[in-house]
Each structure stands twice: as structure tokens, then as C-alpha cells.
Design an enzyme around this catalytic site. Structure first.
Site, PDB file in Angstrom:
ATOM      1  N   ILE A   1      17.798  32.266  26.773  1.00 33.80           N
ATOM      2  CA  ILE A   1      16.800  31.490  26.057  1.00 33.80           C
ATOM      3  C   ILE A   1      17.454  30.197  25.578  1.00 33.80           C
ATOM      4  O   ILE A   1      18.455  30.225  24.859  1.00 33.80           O
ATOM      5  CB  ILE A   1      16.225  32.263  24.861  1.00 33.80           C
ATOM      6  N   LYS A   2      16.884  29.062  25.999  1.00 37.50           N
ATOM      7  CA  LYS A   2      17.460  27.760  25.648  1.00 37.50           C
ATOM      8  C   LYS A   2      16.922  27.296  24.293  1.00 37.50           C
ATOM      9  O   LYS A   2      15.711  27.238  24.086  1.00 37.50           O
ATOM     10  CB  LYS A   2      17.126  26.717  26.721  1.00 37.50           C
ATOM     11  N   ILE A   3      17.858  26.952  23.423  1.00 37.88           N
ATOM     12  CA  ILE A   3      17.531  26.437  22.098  1.00 37.88           C
ATOM     13  C   ILE A   3      18.301  25.140  21.907  1.00 37.88           C
ATOM     14  O   ILE A   3      19.518  25.102  22.137  1.00 37.88           O
ATOM     15  CB  ILE A   3      17.922  27.451  20.996  1.00 37.88           C
TER      16      ILE A   3
END
Length: 374
Positions: free
Chosen positions: A141-143
């Protein structure tokens, strides 16, 4: 005979493709790149999905959009379904790589909405939703590494979710990102999660740094300014690797890795050259270091495969020279703190613009879906 991409992989660099589309999945292209180009993962972002779903020459999404229109799905619900389906299917293609590397590679990234880049709680909530929806252990998951993103990174890791931290430009912010990662793993450990199952990469952007710094250097008449052009991006990344080595050798980090946790690998992003006068493999061949990831647009991947010269580690012996580049920039008066803040702000804004374009594209497609589907 070996190939440059095989040589790059042998040097300890994981090659990830910075692109994804449904046609790439269904045509067998993605599986082919694993076999022929040593690709071991995929990264996506709002711009990539806008390009894929908004492609007028690709009807791969039309049937699903029509079905969702028939069910009365909203624009955002439709985007959520389309993108998570693509990432899930890509993750399944990469599952053998994931298994063969004990979870190190075979990763497919999906990003939280850039509209949430400055909202910690909303970022955490959507990260959990994406992780649950994709439902694959090899997802990331890209944050974004905004100030609001930092506590979200820690909180999401603490839930046992693997994270790709994106939009890192400065060493100071990178230090904050590593701290957020270590805190997240410590909390995950305290929460009873198996920390050996949690992975993370820190995406350090490269070519955009040169674009902004070179623009500022053009304002100087000093010959030294001309010599410094196209050096800041690589120097910045090399110093990031120096910091990576230092921090993950610390007592705090080794206590975690000794308990089965992984280091957070540096990932070189924005590795396609923006200046056509530069070698098209510059941000690949000059950033070869063990335990790193290089995520490449297909054009850069093909250039590397065709004529990249991989001469072993080009990072760990280069720190003195990299520090000299920054000393020289400071002497000229280039405010690098301002450079990186401008780049972070622009990066978020560009992804928001792409996201809004994607929303518009999907809204039009839903409206145009056959009446029988609604």
C-alpha cells in the site's frame, strides 16, 4: 550469455515495472516481462491508472464499467473496483516470484487517494480498505511521505500491512520515514504480528530532483553551475543509501531485524530521464547497490535491457563525491530544502490532478454505459 537486466538483478537490484494496465495483464505482456526482462514487481500511481483507464484505444475496462454502472456504482466506487482488480490480478501473476524470494519481491503497489495526502486518519482508513480488498500478501500500500503521511505509515505497518512509502525527496524526510517504519514494526511486534511477514520500501525520487535543481542552476553565470547540472539527483539518492546503511546498523534497527523483521529497502523512483541529452539509462547504471529496488517505466527498462552497462556497485564508494555535490550547490546558493519542498508539493498536486482526471474519465464512461446495463 547474460543480459544487462540479469546483471542488474545479480548486483542485488530488484527490477520493478512502473506501469500497469489490464491489457498488459490479459495479453501476457506482464508475465513475459518476468521471463525476458527480469522484472520482479510492479508499482502504480494515479497517473498510471488514468493513462490505462483513459486509453481510448483500450476497451479492457468497458465491460466492467458497464456492469458497475448497472449496479449504480459511484465514480469512486468504480475506480476502487477497477484498480484493486488490476492489482490483485497482477499480484497473482507475481505470486511465484513472491514465493521464490520469501516475500522480498513479487510485489504490486497500489496508492491511497492523493486527495488524502494531508489527512492522516483518512489515509489509514483507506490503506486498510485497499489491503483488505486486494487481499493478497504480495500487495504494497503506497502512502506519501508527507508530514501527515508519516504517522499513517506507522499506524498501517502496526496493523501488519506492508507499505511502499512514496514521494520522498529530502534526506531529512527520509530519516523521518525510516523512523516511522521502525516505530511501525515495533508496534506490530507489540501487537503480536509476525514481523517477518511485513515488508516495506522507501521510494526516493531521482530525476525530478535534477529537473528542479538544473532549472535553478540555469540562473547562474558561474561555470561551476553548469558542471553541477544533472548531478544532484544521483548524489541525493546515494546519500540516501548512506543513511540507510547507517540507520539499519543501529541498535534499534538490529534489535528488530534480529527478531525477524526486514530492513526497509530503498527504492529508486522517477528513473526515466527527463533531459534527452542525458544517457537514457543514467538513473539505473549510476544507482546500482545491493538490497535496492529500481522501478522503471517501460522505456527505461527496454533501454537498460538493450544497452545498459552494469559495472557492479556504483553507490557505496561514492559518498564523498555526493557530499561534495551538495557542498557545491550550497556554495552557489541553491536552497535544497526549498527544492525538495517544491518537489513534494508538486508531486502531490500532480497526482491529485491525475486522480481528478481519472474521476472525470470514469464519470463519462459510467454515463455512456448502455442503458441496458443500468
Amino acid at each position: 550469455m547474460t543480459t544487462p537486466t540479469a546483471d542488474l538483478a545479480a548486483a542485488g537490484v530488484s527490477i520493478w515495472l512502473d506501469d500497469l494496465s489490464r491489457s498488459r495483464i490479459t495479453s501476457g505482456n506482464l508475465a513475459g516481462l518476468i521471463e525476458s526482462r527480469d522484472v520482479t514487481g510492479v508499482t502504480t500511481n494515479p497517473t498510471i491508472f488514468q493513462s490505462a483507464i483513459g486509453n481510448k484505444n483500450d476497451d479492457s475496462y468497458s465491460a466492467q464499467i458497464a456492469d458497475l454502472a448497472g449496479r449504480g456504482a459511484s465514480v469512486d466506487e468504480t475506480i476502487f473496483e477497477l484498480t484493486t482488480d488490476d492489482v490483485r490480478d497482477a499480484a497473482d501473476i507475481f505470486r511465484p516470484v513472491f514465493d521464490a524470494t520469501d516475500g522480498l519481491d513479487g510485489r504490486v503497489s497500489i496508492e491511497v487517494s492523493p486527495d488524502l495526502a494531508h489527512d492522516t486518519d483518512a489515509t489509514i482508513a483507506q490503506a486498510k480498505e485497499l489491503w483488505a480488498k486486494v487481499d493478497r500478501p504480495n500487495a504494497l500500500i503506497k502512502i506519501p511521505a508527507t508530514k501527515a503521511g508519516l504517522p499513517a505509515i506507522t499506524a498501517v505497518l502496526a496493523e501488519g500491512i506492508s507499505v511502499n512509502v512514496t514521494l520522498i525527496f529530502s534526506l531529512d524526510r527520509y530519516a523521518d520515514v525510516i523512523d516511522a517504519y521502525l516505530a511501525g514494526i515495533e508496534q506490530a511486534q507489540a501487537n503480536g504480528h509476525d514481523v517477518s511477514k511485513i515488508h516495506s520500501v522507501a521510494s526516493f525520487f531521482v530525476s525530478r530532483v535534477d529537473t528542479e535543481v538544473d532549472k535553478r542552476l540555469s540562473a547562474y553565470s558561474d561555470p561551476a553551475a553548469e558542471e553541477l547540472k544533472s548531478t544532484a539527483g544521483i548524489a541525493n539518492a546515494r546519500l540516501a543509501y548512506e543513511l540507510f546503511e547507517e540507520v539499519f546498523a543501529s541498535e534499534r534497527a538490529t534489535a528488530l531485524t534480529g527478531a525477524g523483521a526486514h530492513v526497509q529497502r530503498p527504492l529508486w523512483a522517477s528513473t526515466g530521464v527527463k533531459d534527452p541529452s542525458l544517457p537514457d539509462t543514467l538513473y539505473v547504471t549510476e544507482l546500482v547497490a545491493p538490497g535496492t529496488v529500481n522501478t522503471m517505466p517501460e522505456k527505461t527498462l527496454e533501454a537498460t535491457f538493450d544497452h545498459g552497462v552494469i559495472a557492479g556497485d556504483t553507490v557505496t564508494g561514492s559518498y564523498v563525491g555526493a557530499h561534495h555535490v551538495f557542498d557545491s550547490l550550497a556554495e552557489l546558493g541553491v536552497d535544497f530544502d526549498d527544492v525538495t519542498q517544491v518537489l513534494e508539493d508538486e508531486g502531490v498536486e500532480k497526482f491529485i490532478a491525475s486522480w481528478h482526471d481519472l474521476q472525470k474519465t470514469v464519470a463519462e464512461a459510467l454515463a455512456q454505459a448502455p442503458e441496458t446495463a443500468r
